[in-house]
Design an enzyme around this catalytic site. Sequence first.
Site, short mmCIF file in Angstrom:
data_model
loop_
_atom_site.label_atom_id
_atom_site.label_comp_id
_atom_site.label_asym_id
_atom_site.label_seq_id
_atom_site.Cartn_x
_atom_site.Cartn_y
_atom_site.Cartn_z
N LYS A 173 16.00 22.00 -10.72
CA LYS A 173 15.33 20.63 -11.15
C LYS A 173 15.95 19.13 -11.70
O LYS A 173 16.80 20.27 -12.40
CB LYS A 173 13.64 21.12 -12.44
CG LYS A 173 12.48 21.52 -11.87
CD LYS A 173 12.05 20.59 -10.35
CE LYS A 173 11.04 19.24 -11.12
NZ LYS A 173 9.81 19.93 -11.69
N GLU A 181 10.04 8.19 -17.19
CA GLU A 181 8.50 9.03 -17.27
C GLU A 181 7.85 8.66 -18.54
O GLU A 181 6.63 8.50 -18.68
CB GLU A 181 8.82 10.58 -16.96
CG GLU A 181 8.42 10.98 -16.09
CD GLU A 181 8.60 12.45 -15.47
OE1 GLU A 181 7.73 12.68 -15.28
OE2 GLU A 181 10.01 13.12 -15.93
N SER A 232 14.57 21.80 -15.82
CA SER A 232 13.59 22.60 -16.40
C SER A 232 14.40 23.51 -17.41
O SER A 232 15.34 24.49 -16.69
CB SER A 232 12.90 22.71 -15.00
OG SER A 232 11.78 23.98 -15.29
N HIS A 265 0.90 -1.07 0.04
CA HIS A 265 0.04 0.06 -0.34
C HIS A 265 0.70 1.56 -0.36
O HIS A 265 0.49 2.12 0.22
CB HIS A 265 -0.88 -0.43 1.62
CG HIS A 265 -1.30 -1.41 1.43
ND1 HIS A 265 -3.47 -1.60 0.36
CD2 HIS A 265 -1.68 -2.11 1.99
CE1 HIS A 265 -3.52 -3.11 0.80
NE2 HIS A 265 -2.16 -2.90 2.63
#
Length: 463
Positions: free
Chosen positions: A288, A295, A282, A161
Site C-alpha cells: 500500500k 485524504e 499500511s 458524471h
Amino acid sequence: MTTVNSEKLSSARFAQATDAFVEVFTASVDFDQRMAQQDIEGSIAHAKMLTHCGILTETERDAIIQGLNQISTEIINGEFVWSIKQEDVHMNIEARLTDLIGIAGKKLHTGRSRNDQVATDIRLYLRSEIQQISAQLVRLQTAILNLAEQHADTIMPGFTHLQVAQPITFGHHLMAWFEMLARDHERLQDCCKRLNVMPLGAAALAGTSYPIDRFMTAELLGFSRPSANSLDSVSDRDFAIEFTAAGSLIMMHLSRFSEELILWSSAQFDFIEMPDAFCTGSSIMPQKKNPDVPELVRGKSGRVTGHLVSLLMLMKSQPLAYNKDNQEDKEPLFDTADTLINCLRAYADMVPHISPKKENMYQSAKRGFATATDLADYLVRKGMAFRDAHEVVGLAVRLGIETQRDLSEISLAELQSFSTLITEDVFGFLTLEGSVAARCHIGGTAPNTVKTAIETARLTMNQ
Ligand code: ARG
C-alpha cells in the site's frame, strides 16, 4: 458585605468569591492567550492616544509601554505566568502590568472596555492570519501554474458524471483549480476590507465620556477607519463569519482537488504518481501507498464548515450589544485559521511533486470514445442536423464497443455505412489531438489557449 473577593479585578461589587468551577468554566485564557501580542499592540496604541488627548501623562504612557514590552518578551520567552483567576488574556496582561508599574497600570483601562478591546484584538489577529493564509494560497497557485505550464498539451479524458466525456489537456484541468483558488484569494482580500475597521472607543457599548481620538488609534493600528456605531462595534462578528465562509470555500475546493488526486492515484485510474514524501504505507498490507495528505485535507474540510455553522449559530438571536456568548467565537476561528494554513501549505509543498502518467491518461481518453462529440460536430458541419448526427455517432460508438476499437480505429468504409457524408478527412477530427486543438476559443482546452490562460494568470497574480 461578608466576604471580599480580592482576587477579582472587578471584585468590589461581589460579596462572594466566584465558585471554583464557574471560574474555570467562564475563563478563556487557555485559548485567548493566542491574541496576547495583538492585545499588547492595541493597549500601546490606546495609551498613546490617551496621552495625546491629555488623559494620561507622558510618564504614565512611557511606563505603560515599557511594562507592556516587557510582558511581550516574557510571553515570547514562555516566562509569563497565565492565571485562570484573571479569566482572559486581557485581564492577565493588565494585572501583570499593574504588578510591574503600579498605579499607571491601573489607568490603562480608562476609556475602554474588554468588549471593544476583544473586538479589536480578534480583528488584528485575523488580519495577520489572513496574510499568512493568502501567502500559502499564492504559493499553491504558483505551483499549479508551473505544473499546468509543463502539461499544457498533455491529453487526458475530461469527465462529466465521472464518465469519460471529451478529451482535455491536463494543463486545462489544472487551470480550473487555479481559477477556484483565484476567487478564494479575492474573497479573503474582500473580507479584509470589512474586517479592517477599528472598534476601540466603543468601550462597553455606548462609547466613552473621555475626549478620545478614535482616528488616531485607528491609524496607529493600521485600521482603515474607526467603526461607525458603538453598539455594533462590540457585538459584530460578521467578519469572523465571512472569514470562516471564505475558509470553508477554500477547504471545499481543496477537498475536490483531494478527491481527484485520490482517485487518480488509485490503480484503477493510474493517472498520477503521488510523491512518496506525502504518502504513507499500511501497517499490514506491504503493497500500500496511501494518499494520506489529500485524504486528511478532504476530511478537514468538514471541520471548517462546522466552524462556519458554529459561528452562525453563535450569533443568531443575540440581542445587542456584547454578550458573553461571543467568547465562544475564538476557538472555531483559531482552528479555521490553523487548518487553512496547514492544508494550503501541505498542498503547496506537494503539488510540484505530482507526476502525471501521460500515456495512461492518453489511453484512457482513447478508450472512452472521448471524440464522439467531434464526430457529431463534423457531421453537422457537413449539413446534418445535430440530433441526427447524435444518432449516427451513437451507432458508431456501439460498433466501437462491440469490436473494442476507438472511433479513430474504425475504417472509413464502416463509418460510411452510418452516413455517406463521412469522407477521409474525418480522421483529422477523431484524434484526441485534433479534438483538443479545435477548442481554441477563450476558456477552451486547446494547448495554445491554455498557455495564454497561464500567461494571463501570471500577470494578474503579479498585479
Ligand atoms: N473573554 C471575553 C471574550 O472573549 C472578553 C470580553 C469580556 N467582556 C465582558 N464584559 N465580560 O469575549
